[in-house]
Design a protein around this motif. Structure first.
Motif, mmCIF file in Angstrom:
data_model
loop_
_atom_site.group_PDB
_atom_site.id
_atom_site.type_symbol
_atom_site.label_atom_id
_atom_site.label_comp_id
_atom_site.label_asym_id
_atom_site.label_seq_id
_atom_site.Cartn_x
_atom_site.Cartn_y
_atom_site.Cartn_z
ATOM 1 N N ALA A 9 5.709 5.721 -8.484
ATOM 2 C CA ALA A 9 4.743 4.892 -9.218
ATOM 3 C C ALA A 9 4.414 3.643 -8.410
ATOM 4 O O ALA A 9 4.184 2.578 -8.958
ATOM 5 C CB ALA A 9 5.308 4.529 -10.591
ATOM 6 N N GLY A 10 4.392 3.783 -7.089
ATOM 7 C CA GLY A 10 4.046 2.666 -6.209
ATOM 8 C C GLY A 10 2.563 2.668 -5.900
ATOM 9 O O GLY A 10 1.742 3.156 -6.681
ATOM 10 N N LYS A 11 2.223 2.129 -4.722
ATOM 11 C CA LYS A 11 0.811 1.975 -4.355
ATOM 12 C C LYS A 11 0.103 3.322 -4.323
ATOM 13 O O LYS A 11 -0.956 3.504 -4.910
ATOM 14 C CB LYS A 11 0.704 1.338 -2.975
ATOM 15 C CG LYS A 11 1.327 -0.030 -2.887
ATOM 16 C CD LYS A 11 1.314 -0.517 -1.444
ATOM 17 C CE LYS A 11 2.287 -1.668 -1.253
ATOM 18 N NZ LYS A 11 2.360 -2.135 0.126
ATOM 19 N N THR A 14 0.285 5.494 -7.885
ATOM 20 C CA THR A 14 -0.609 5.042 -8.964
ATOM 21 C C THR A 14 -2.064 5.416 -8.663
ATOM 22 O O THR A 14 -2.817 5.761 -9.568
ATOM 23 C CB THR A 14 -0.482 3.520 -9.214
ATOM 24 O OG1 THR A 14 -0.639 2.823 -7.984
ATOM 25 C CG2 THR A 14 0.865 3.160 -9.815
ATOM 26 N N ILE A 41 3.300 -0.352 -16.277
ATOM 27 C CA ILE A 41 2.522 -0.086 -15.058
ATOM 28 C C ILE A 41 1.579 1.095 -15.292
ATOM 29 O O ILE A 41 0.387 1.051 -14.963
ATOM 30 C CB ILE A 41 3.472 0.200 -13.868
ATOM 31 C CG1 ILE A 41 4.211 -1.089 -13.474
ATOM 32 C CG2 ILE A 41 2.718 0.792 -12.680
ATOM 33 C CD1 ILE A 41 5.320 -0.901 -12.455
ATOM 34 N N GLN A 43 0.553 2.293 -18.199
ATOM 35 C CA GLN A 43 -0.417 1.927 -19.246
ATOM 36 C C GLN A 43 -1.598 1.125 -18.671
ATOM 37 O O GLN A 43 -2.747 1.382 -19.002
ATOM 38 C CB GLN A 43 0.337 1.053 -20.246
ATOM 39 C CG GLN A 43 -0.123 1.100 -21.659
ATOM 40 C CD GLN A 43 0.781 0.159 -22.481
ATOM 41 O OE1 GLN A 43 1.975 0.010 -22.227
ATOM 42 N NE2 GLN A 43 0.205 -0.479 -23.459
ATOM 43 N N VAL A 44 -1.288 0.165 -17.799
ATOM 44 C CA VAL A 44 -2.331 -0.726 -17.287
ATOM 45 C C VAL A 44 -3.061 -0.122 -16.093
ATOM 46 O O VAL A 44 -4.288 -0.186 -16.015
ATOM 47 C CB VAL A 44 -1.736 -2.103 -16.889
ATOM 48 C CG1 VAL A 44 -2.810 -2.993 -16.278
ATOM 49 C CG2 VAL A 44 -1.111 -2.773 -18.102
ATOM 50 N N LEU A 45 -2.317 0.459 -15.163
ATOM 51 C CA LEU A 45 -2.949 0.924 -13.923
ATOM 52 C C LEU A 45 -3.463 2.356 -14.011
ATOM 53 O O LEU A 45 -4.334 2.753 -13.252
ATOM 54 C CB LEU A 45 -1.976 0.812 -12.742
ATOM 55 C CG LEU A 45 -1.469 -0.593 -12.386
ATOM 56 C CD1 LEU A 45 -0.597 -0.536 -11.140
ATOM 57 C CD2 LEU A 45 -2.617 -1.567 -12.170
ATOM 58 N N TYR A 128 -4.235 4.340 0.957
ATOM 59 C CA TYR A 128 -4.348 4.434 -0.499
ATOM 60 C C TYR A 128 -5.560 3.686 -1.041
ATOM 61 O O TYR A 128 -6.125 4.077 -2.040
ATOM 62 C CB TYR A 128 -3.048 3.995 -1.193
ATOM 63 C CG TYR A 128 -2.650 2.564 -0.942
ATOM 64 C CD1 TYR A 128 -3.068 1.549 -1.778
ATOM 65 C CD2 TYR A 128 -1.845 2.231 0.144
ATOM 66 C CE1 TYR A 128 -2.716 0.241 -1.536
ATOM 67 C CE2 TYR A 128 -1.485 0.923 0.395
ATOM 68 C CZ TYR A 128 -1.926 -0.065 -0.439
ATOM 69 O OH TYR A 128 -1.579 -1.360 -0.194
ATOM 70 N N HIS A 129 -5.992 2.625 -0.343
ATOM 71 C CA HIS A 129 -7.189 1.971 -0.904
ATOM 72 C C HIS A 129 -8.458 2.760 -0.606
ATOM 73 O O HIS A 129 -9.389 2.765 -1.390
ATOM 74 C CB HIS A 129 -7.280 0.489 -0.566
ATOM 75 C CG HIS A 129 -7.401 0.140 0.879
ATOM 76 N ND1 HIS A 129 -8.581 0.251 1.547
ATOM 77 C CD2 HIS A 129 -6.483 -0.313 1.757
ATOM 78 C CE1 HIS A 129 -8.378 -0.146 2.799
ATOM 79 N NE2 HIS A 129 -7.125 -0.480 2.957
ATOM 80 N N GLU A 133 -11.126 4.344 -3.407
ATOM 81 C CA GLU A 133 -12.542 3.952 -3.431
ATOM 82 C C GLU A 133 -13.502 5.041 -2.980
ATOM 83 O O GLU A 133 -14.703 4.936 -3.219
ATOM 84 C CB GLU A 133 -12.764 2.745 -2.490
ATOM 85 C CG GLU A 133 -12.094 1.479 -2.957
ATOM 86 C CD GLU A 133 -12.169 0.352 -1.912
ATOM 87 O OE1 GLU A 133 -12.866 0.518 -0.887
ATOM 88 O OE2 GLU A 133 -11.524 -0.674 -2.127
ATOM 89 N N PRO A 187 -4.763 11.059 15.719
ATOM 90 C CA PRO A 187 -6.080 10.464 15.453
ATOM 91 C C PRO A 187 -6.428 10.449 13.962
ATOM 92 O O PRO A 187 -7.113 9.548 13.482
ATOM 93 C CB PRO A 187 -7.049 11.377 16.214
ATOM 94 C CG PRO A 187 -6.221 12.050 17.259
ATOM 95 C CD PRO A 187 -4.835 12.174 16.688
ATOM 96 N N PHE A 189 -4.487 10.031 11.375
ATOM 97 C CA PHE A 189 -3.697 9.160 10.503
ATOM 98 C C PHE A 189 -4.460 7.875 10.192
ATOM 99 O O PHE A 189 -4.853 7.144 11.093
ATOM 100 C CB PHE A 189 -2.336 8.852 11.115
ATOM 101 C CG PHE A 189 -1.411 8.207 10.134
ATOM 102 C CD1 PHE A 189 -0.919 8.927 9.050
ATOM 103 C CD2 PHE A 189 -1.060 6.878 10.248
ATOM 104 C CE1 PHE A 189 -0.095 8.338 8.109
ATOM 105 C CE2 PHE A 189 -0.228 6.272 9.312
ATOM 106 C CZ PHE A 189 0.253 7.010 8.251
ATOM 107 N N GLY A 190 -4.687 7.642 8.926
ATOM 108 C CA GLY A 190 -5.460 6.472 8.493
ATOM 109 C C GLY A 190 -6.947 6.758 8.355
ATOM 110 O O GLY A 190 -7.712 5.894 7.935
ATOM 111 N N GLU A 193 -12.785 9.944 6.690
ATOM 112 C CA GLU A 193 -13.936 10.541 7.371
ATOM 113 C C GLU A 193 -14.400 11.799 6.657
ATOM 114 O O GLU A 193 -13.700 12.331 5.805
ATOM 115 C CB GLU A 193 -13.553 10.905 8.817
ATOM 116 C CG GLU A 193 -13.089 9.725 9.661
ATOM 117 C CD GLU A 193 -14.199 8.716 9.981
ATOM 118 O OE1 GLU A 193 -15.394 9.073 9.810
ATOM 119 O OE2 GLU A 193 -13.876 7.584 10.373
#
Lengths: 205, 340
Positions: A9-11, A14, A41, A43-45, A128-129, A133, A187, A189-190, A193
């Motif tokens: 239930a981390g970044k 969630t 956590i 409930q809100v996230l 994760y961001h 998005e 290449p 990783f991260g 695309e």
């Protein structure tokens, strides 16, 4: 309705849980201990998901996503995961896990620990961001892609469908051991695309 | 609205393109803090690191120097890596800065985003969570400035230990810096401490649920929810193009150096441009940066925004100019925009 269990239930956990709720799945989220610790956590996230124990998440779900630190993989409930599709979204981090040149794909370690589960590697290469998005409906121009790797054709197909439902194209990277081409230091990783670029990056690894 | 500047004391280039020494880099930060103070910037926060490209490993020592030369600016760390430090000593050192600065010290406690301090001071990474939890618990007890008794696994026990110096206000201003772990947000609320969000990538509005989580956790736990702060990287020059031109090459070197350790491929210009356009890089002319800060801070309803104004070896004169523009132009514009 598919039931998705998220262990962690981390970044990352969630965000994946929120995508799963958004895709209309039933979602069960587990942290490292008593579910009461993560109830607020969740409930809100992740409105719409339920906080449960790891054993319950594993037992009740059709698909279980591992989104905990890799160093804790041996804490997952092996028995309850028997026969399940287990998606490994964890990454090897040398600062915590030590330098291991002998490792191969970290997902192979996970599969060895869960011999009676079908392990597929997915959701590990995109930040994760970006995951949070970048999801778009199928057919959107420039839709981003998630690489997946696994040994079982049905498990790969089910994972691809889940990835699609989260708003991403799925690109099959190969067998579970080919998962090394999606890991830190490659290449891909991260990368956030589209499918064509993800294929190029996999080929370049 | 509190508007501050943050730095890790990145070693800059001088104007002929040579990297300055660590000592000169520390003095550069002091000069920048003095200028910021003169221009009415509310706060400066210095982050602890133990890497060659950053000159600041003991923020409070640099803050003590700044304290003696400034009048109004709040003097913070951003962050103090509490996990690999002794809470008693951290409290003593910041209470001392508080004395020198006549009550302007504030400590921002965190776990940090690097791990060098663990082997350096003999701590075990496998106790990453426990070290922070226990030490934060002890630090909160110390904040009452009364004799403390405490037992834990990560530090020798204390029995009725009284810690000096006491502050004049009776309580050291203390924040917790959080990078996005929901458990850390809840823990901060549990201790009734103000939350500083490190938002270093993606759209700031993505953090709105975290602000909500902090407030709701405080409500459920019966603690006080303080105004939330955020800090994000950026740079200011006279024009948008100039700001990007000065910032990018050094940012890329620094980002790729860290990326190589973490398995990230090299940064591409398109990713940088996207982050400037839609994400968490506040780069451009004073007006561009002010508009972005007002919109980011507004979308989260935060009461404090700190700009991390260094990332790599941006040259000293450009850094001074960025500080000057932040204090003289950006801060007043943000206040005006947010009042509307």
């Amino acid at each position: 309705m598919t039931t998705i269990g998220i262990l962690g239930a981390g970044k990352l956990g969630t965000v994946l849980a929120r995508l799963a709720v958004g895709a209309g799945h039933e979602v069960l989220v587990a942290g490292s201990g008593d579910p009461a610790k993560i109830r607020l956590i969740v409930q809100v996230l992740i409105p719409g998901a339920a906080a449960v124990s790891a054993a319950e998440a594993a037992a009740r779900s059709d698909i279980v996503v591992l989104a905990l630190p890799l160093g804790k993989y041996q804490t997952v409930p092996v028995e309850e995961l028997r026969g399940k599709l287990v998606i490994d979204a964890m990454n090897y981090w040398w600062e915590v896990d030590g330098v291991r040149d002998d490792l191969g794909s970290s997902s192979a370690l996970v599969q060895a620990f869960l011999p009676d589960s079908r392990v597929v590697k997915a959701f590990n290469h995109m930040g994760y961001h970006d995951l949070d998005e970048s999801g778009r409906p199928a057919g959107t121009a420039g839709r981003k892609a998630i690489a997946i790797a696994g040994d079982d054709a049905d498990a790969l197909a089910a994972t691809a469908a889940l990835v699609e439902s989260f708003g991403f194209d799925a690109v099959i990277a190969g067998s579970l051991s080919d998962g090394v081409r999606m890991e830190p230091g490659t290449p891909l990783f991260g990368a956030n695309e589209d499918a064509a670029t993800v294929r190029e990056m996999l080929a370049a690894a | 609205m509190i508007l501050g500047l943050d730095t890790f004391g990145d070693v800059p280039e001088n104007d002929s393109g040579t990297l300055v020494s660590h000592a000169a880099a520390i003095r550069q930060v002091i000069d920048e803090a003095v200028l910021a103070d003169e221009l009415g910037v509310d706060a400066i926060a210095l982050g602890e690191h133990h890497r060659p490209e950053y000159s600041i490993s003991t923020p409070e020592t640099v803050l003590a120097g700044i304290a003696a030369l400034t009048k109004r600016i709040k003097l913070g760390s951003g962050v103090t890596v509490l996990s690999s430090d002794d809470p008693v000593r951290v409290h003593q050192r910041f209470a001392t800065v508080d004395a020198i600065s006549r009550g302007r010290a504030e400590v921002i406690l965190g776990r940090g985003s690097f791990t060098e301090s663990f082997p350096l001071f003999g701590y075990d990474m496998s106790q990453y969570d426990l070290l922070f939890e226990e030490k934060l618990d002890l630090f909160v007890k110390l904040l009452d400035e009364k004799p403390v008794s405490w037992t834990g696994q990560t530090r020798p026990a204390l029995v009725d230990a009284d810690v000096f110096p006491k502050t004049e206000s009776g309580r050291l201003t203390t924040w917790v810096g959080v990078g996005g772990s929901p458990q850390s947000v809840v823990r901060t609320a549990q201790h009734g401490l103000p939350l500083m969000l490190a938002i270093i990538g993606g759209q700031p509005s993505r953090f709105a649920p975290y602000v909500d989580l902090y407030r709701r956790a405080a409500e459920q736990l019966g603690t006080v929810a303080h105004p939330v702060g955020m800090h994000s990287p950026g740079f200011i020059a006279d024009t948008d193009d100039l700001a990007k031109e000065i910032y990018y090459p050094h940012y890329k070197i620094q980002r790729d150096r860290i990326g190589a350790l973490r398995g990230w491929p090299p940064l591409r210009k398109t990713e940088f441009d996207a982050e400037v356009e839609h994400g968490s890089l506040y780069i451009g002319s004073p007006e561009t940066v002010a508009r972005k800060i007002a919109s980011g801070a507004g979308s989260l309803g935060v009461g404090r925004f700190d700009l991390i104004y260094t990332a790599g070896a941006q040259p000293v004169s450009a850094r001074m100019r960025a500080v000057e523009l932040f204090g003289a132009k950006v801060a007043p514009m943000v206040r005006e925009m947010m009042a509307e």
